[in-house]
Enzyme design. Structure first.
Site, short mmCIF file in Angstrom:
data_model
loop_
_atom_site.label_atom_id
_atom_site.label_comp_id
_atom_site.label_asym_id
_atom_site.label_seq_id
_atom_site.Cartn_x
_atom_site.Cartn_y
_atom_site.Cartn_z
N TRP A 325 0.84 -1.21 0.00
CA TRP A 325 0.00 0.00 0.00
C TRP A 325 0.88 1.26 0.00
O TRP A 325 0.54 2.27 -0.61
CB TRP A 325 -0.89 -0.01 1.25
CG TRP A 325 -1.73 1.24 1.41
CD1 TRP A 325 -2.97 1.48 0.92
CD2 TRP A 325 -1.36 2.43 2.13
NE1 TRP A 325 -3.42 2.72 1.28
CE2 TRP A 325 -2.44 3.33 2.02
CE3 TRP A 325 -0.24 2.83 2.86
CZ2 TRP A 325 -2.44 4.59 2.60
CZ3 TRP A 325 -0.24 4.09 3.44
CH2 TRP A 325 -1.32 4.96 3.31
N HIS A 326 2.04 1.16 0.68
CA HIS A 326 2.88 2.33 0.81
C HIS A 326 3.56 2.73 -0.50
O HIS A 326 3.91 3.90 -0.67
CB HIS A 326 3.96 2.11 1.88
CG HIS A 326 3.42 2.26 3.26
ND1 HIS A 326 2.80 1.24 3.93
CD2 HIS A 326 3.40 3.33 4.09
CE1 HIS A 326 2.42 1.68 5.12
NE2 HIS A 326 2.77 2.93 5.25
N GLY A 327 3.76 1.81 -1.37
CA GLY A 327 4.38 2.20 -2.63
C GLY A 327 4.64 1.03 -3.54
O GLY A 327 4.75 -0.11 -3.09
N PHE A 473 2.18 8.47 -1.01
CA PHE A 473 1.46 7.20 -0.92
C PHE A 473 -0.01 7.39 -1.24
O PHE A 473 -0.78 6.52 -1.27
CB PHE A 473 1.62 6.60 0.49
CG PHE A 473 3.07 6.46 0.88
CD1 PHE A 473 4.02 6.06 -0.06
CD2 PHE A 473 3.51 6.75 2.16
CE1 PHE A 473 5.35 5.94 0.28
CE2 PHE A 473 4.84 6.63 2.51
CZ PHE A 473 5.76 6.23 1.57
#
Lengths: 473, 302
Positions: A325-327, A473
């Site tokens: 999800w963060h990247g 993000f």
């Protein structure tokens, strides 16, 4: 427009006065004005991507309405699926297309076949991961009949795009935030003052700690192979506080600004570096995301209902997805995996058990330090441009022969490092004190706030105003 | 409720602004009485009645290529090096103005001209211009910054009236060093008592072969040099242009002005004289200063 900019200060003052003076008696106008202001705030960065928020809002509003009317389970499932596909589709395309395309090509190349799949010049819309998750939580909750569909489309649109938390959270639940758009809001002196207090605390974390630390961290991480083990350790320490100061500082400012407009946002951080184990850390770090994954991924996967080992797999899935999800980079996936793996021994030895928040005592200190070190190793993957660089960073940390000390390479860098260390000491002292008082929010006295303001003024990295890390993000 | 909130907010804003400005004024006072930067070093360590034979102005190349001490020993003159690293010709003109406006006199100004300033100079504020900021109340310094500042936040322009803006924005450059001078007012930031700075004898290339300089045609035509020369002439001072040594480069210069030029771009041919391609080390500096002293001798014999 970032929170610590002159443009935003002007924006906030204007919006605050219009909201509370001419519009104070009309809830609908207040919501409409918040919606326009939020779109202006987002459009300041890139107005073209307003269509994405609008599209996501319209889609979820309509899905919500139909979910409310329909009693047929398969229709309801279909509607939910539409919402999820739209939101994850937007997220997938804008955030992950190039990542998947590149890995697809690489995978074929590994097996000796060449495939051509051109990568696109896709600009990642700021905050897309936050608002898509927020709107998804709405449709899922309506589907689960936890909340009723919102009929007031202006309130709903304003909820999706509410500017204080639009681009970096906290990721609010519809059940908590949406009702606040539907009832009259009155200016409350005490709440507004508490908002100002928390804004200042957030600005301190962002401008003094995060922005100063970024200067040293960037220098160390970009030249890690030449740095001494001490310098590499400082790189990790400073990054740990850079990301904390940056993200929790943003959350604090978001919460504070919301209070100025009569809204209550959830607490996103509860002194996470005072945790005595990884499980506790994740209950205190980015709480809105952790709880989102718990409610909308871990529990639907089966949670702990199907036995210990099945539950463990679910936990690992959640950590992996959370990392992703963060990247769109393997570094984030590895970071998620590391955190998941660090959780495993704890889980096996204790089982699923909600820890109380650890009180900082001398006896707990080794555990707290150990947890911080483990989290710090994870941050190396989070910060590095590639998994290779992260591995090399750690190898140089333990077996490197570099002798460079970026943090003291010039009087300016030494000074900045000193400011960071003072800032870190202040933040830890304050948090330990509030933790002992069993408070989850820092509420400094007026005198302390004056001192803090002066400290921000004369120690902030004004010439290095880095955009908030979590915007990407 | 709202009224009370705004009154409280304004009250605290004013208190913070007042204290911040007092701190900034204190910081300004400390810097002005110190020797940490060249501007205050000049004012606090020399008597205006004392006339100098020459003063050196330049960037880091001016700091590290010429030793005023070596020249003075050879020519029995009295000079001072007012070069500051990371500055361009406009900042150097500003320093020259500061020299004369502070009441000093000199017969010659040796301007160490860098290649980027040969034809034109940027209107930007240079990295180390903040060192002149303690004297922002002086009109020529304020004018310099006001004409160059861009953007919403203009710390120098505002700083004349609200010093807190300047000292907060340049906190690591001005505010914190000023606190340091509280304990060491005579500390000089990287220069000696004559204003010179020397790079250590580390050398760029351990192979001490003789360099074969590449010839490069250059033209000196920067209109600012004309302004510079006119300003100095009005003060009874003659401008001398000096091009300090470069490693492996010989600048063939066409000088469009009627200003004396000493071109020593290729005078040093040993790698061991250089700290990096554009800076001399201690050894190189001594040799270069000696060559320069020979060139300057006719001027001082006049």
């Amino acid at each position: 427009m970032i929170f610590n900019s002159i443009e935003f200060a002007f924006f906030l003052v204007v919006v605050f006065f219009i909201y509370w003076v001419p519009l104070k008696k009309d809830l609908n106008l207040q919501n409409l004005f918040l919606l326009i202001s939020s779109y202006f705030f987002y459009g300041w960065w890139n107005w073209k991507f307003l269509t994405l928020i609008a599209f996501s809002s319209v889609a979820d509003y309509l899905v919500g309405q139909h979910l409310g009317k329909s009693q047929n389970q398969s229709t309801r499932k279909g509607l939910l699926l539409i919402s999820i596909l739209i939101n994850l589709g937007l997220l997938g395309f804008f955030k992950y297309y190039n990542f998947f395309a590149q890995n697809f090509v690489d995978a074929f190349l590994f097996f000796g076949s060449k495939v051509s799949l051109s990568s696109l010049q896709i600009v990642l819309p700021v905050g897309i991961s936050f608002y898509t998750f927020q709107t998804m939580s709405y449709t899922i909750d309506v589907y689960r009949k936890k909340i009723t569909p919102c009929k007031d489309y202006i309130a709903f649109f304003a909820f999706v795009s509410f500017f204080p938390q639009l681009v970096a959270g906290p990721i609010e639940r519809a059940g908590h935030l949406l009702p606040q758009f539907l009832k009259a809001r009155f200016f409350d002196y005490k709440i507004a003052v508490s908002g100002i207090r928390i804004i200042l605390w957030g600005l301190f974390k962002k401008m003094v700690i995060a922005d100063n630390a970024a200067i040293i961290v960037d220098g160390i991480f970009s030249d890690y192979s030449m740095q001494s083990p001490l310098s590499l350790s400082i790189g990790i320490l400073f990054f740990a506080f850079q990301i904390y100061g940056d993200f929790s500082g943003y959350s604090d400012i978001a919460i504070g600004i919301s209070r100025l407009f009569g809204f209550d946002l959830m607490n996103n951080f509860r002194f996470p570096y005072l945790s005595s184990n990884i499980s506790e850390f994740w209950k205190r770090w980015h709480i809105s995301l952790s709880s989102w994954f718990k409610d909308y991924l871990y529990i639907p996967l089966g949670g702990n209902r199907k036995g210990k080992w099945f539950s463990l797999i679910n936990v690992l899935i959640v950590f992996l997805v959370s990392g992703f999800w963060h990247g769109a980079n393997w570094t984030f996936i590895i970071w998620g995996l590391i955190n998941g793996l660090l959780y495993v021994p704890l889980y096996i030895s204790k089982g699923v058990k909600d820890e109380e928040y650890t009180q900082v005592r001398l006896t707990n200190l080794p555990k707290i330090l150990f947890t911080f070190i483990l989290v710090g190793f994870g941050w190396v993957y989070f910060r590095s441009p590639s998994v290779y660089d992260a591995n090399q960073y750690l190898i140089h940390l333990f077996a490197g022969s570099g002798s460079a000390m970026y943090f003291s390479s010039s009087s300016k860098h030494l000074l900045i490092s000193l400011i960071c260390l003072i800032g870190i000491t202040i933040i830890l002292t304050v948090e330990i004190r509030y933790s002992k008082l069993k408070k989850t929010e820092v509420t400094l006295s007026n005198f302390q706030l004056v001192l803090l303001s002066l400290f921000i003024l004369f120690m902030a990295a004004f010439k290095n105003p880095i955009s908030f890390i979590y915007f990407q993000f | 409720m709202m009224k009370k909130f705004l009154i409280q907010l304004s009250k605290y804003f004013l208190i913070i602004a007042l204290i911040a400005n007092l701190l900034a004024l204190m910081s300004n006072f400390l810097l002005k009485r110190s020797s940490i930067f060249k501007a205050s070093f000049l004012v606090n360590n020399f008597e205006p009645e004392q006339a100098f034979d020459y003063f050196i102005i330049g960037s880091s190349r001016g700091l590290t290529s010429i030793g005023s001490e070596e020249i003075d020993q050879k020519l029995t003159t009295k000079g001072i090096n007012l070069s500051q690293d990371d500055t361009g010709l406009p900042s150097q003109l500003l320093m020259a103005k500061h020299f004369f406006e502070s009441g000093f006199q000199s017969s010659y100004c040796i301007l160490v001209l860098d290649e980027p300033d040969f034809e034109h100079s940027s209107m930007q504020i240079n990295d180390n211009d903040y060192r002149m900021a303690p004297y922002l109340q002086r009109e020529y310094i304020y004018d310099y910054f006001r004409k160059r500042e861009r953007g919403i936040i203009r710390p120098y322009t505002l700083g004349k009236y609200v010093p807190a803006v300047l000292y907060a924005y340049y906190n690591t450059e001005l505010f914190i060093p000023s606190l340091f001078t509280l304990f060491r007012p005579n500390y000089r930031h990287r220069f000696d008592k004559y204003g010179n700075y020397t790079y250590p004898d580390n050398q760029l290339n351990t192979q001490n072969e003789l360099l074969k300089p590449i010839q490069i045609q250059k033209n000196i035509s920067n209109p600012l040099l004309h302004t510079f020369e006119e300003y100095l002439r009005a003060k009874g001072c003659q401008l001398i242009l000096y091009v300090a040594p470069y490693q492996g480069r010989e600048l063939i210069i066409q000088n469009e002005f009627d200003i004396p030029l000493i071109n020593h771009s290729s005078i040093l041919l040993e790698n061991s004289d250089f700290y990096d391609p554009i800076h001399l080390n201690n050894k190189g500096k001594i040799v270069a200063s000696s060559f320069l002293a020979e060139e300057l001798q006719p001027f001082f014999l006049k």
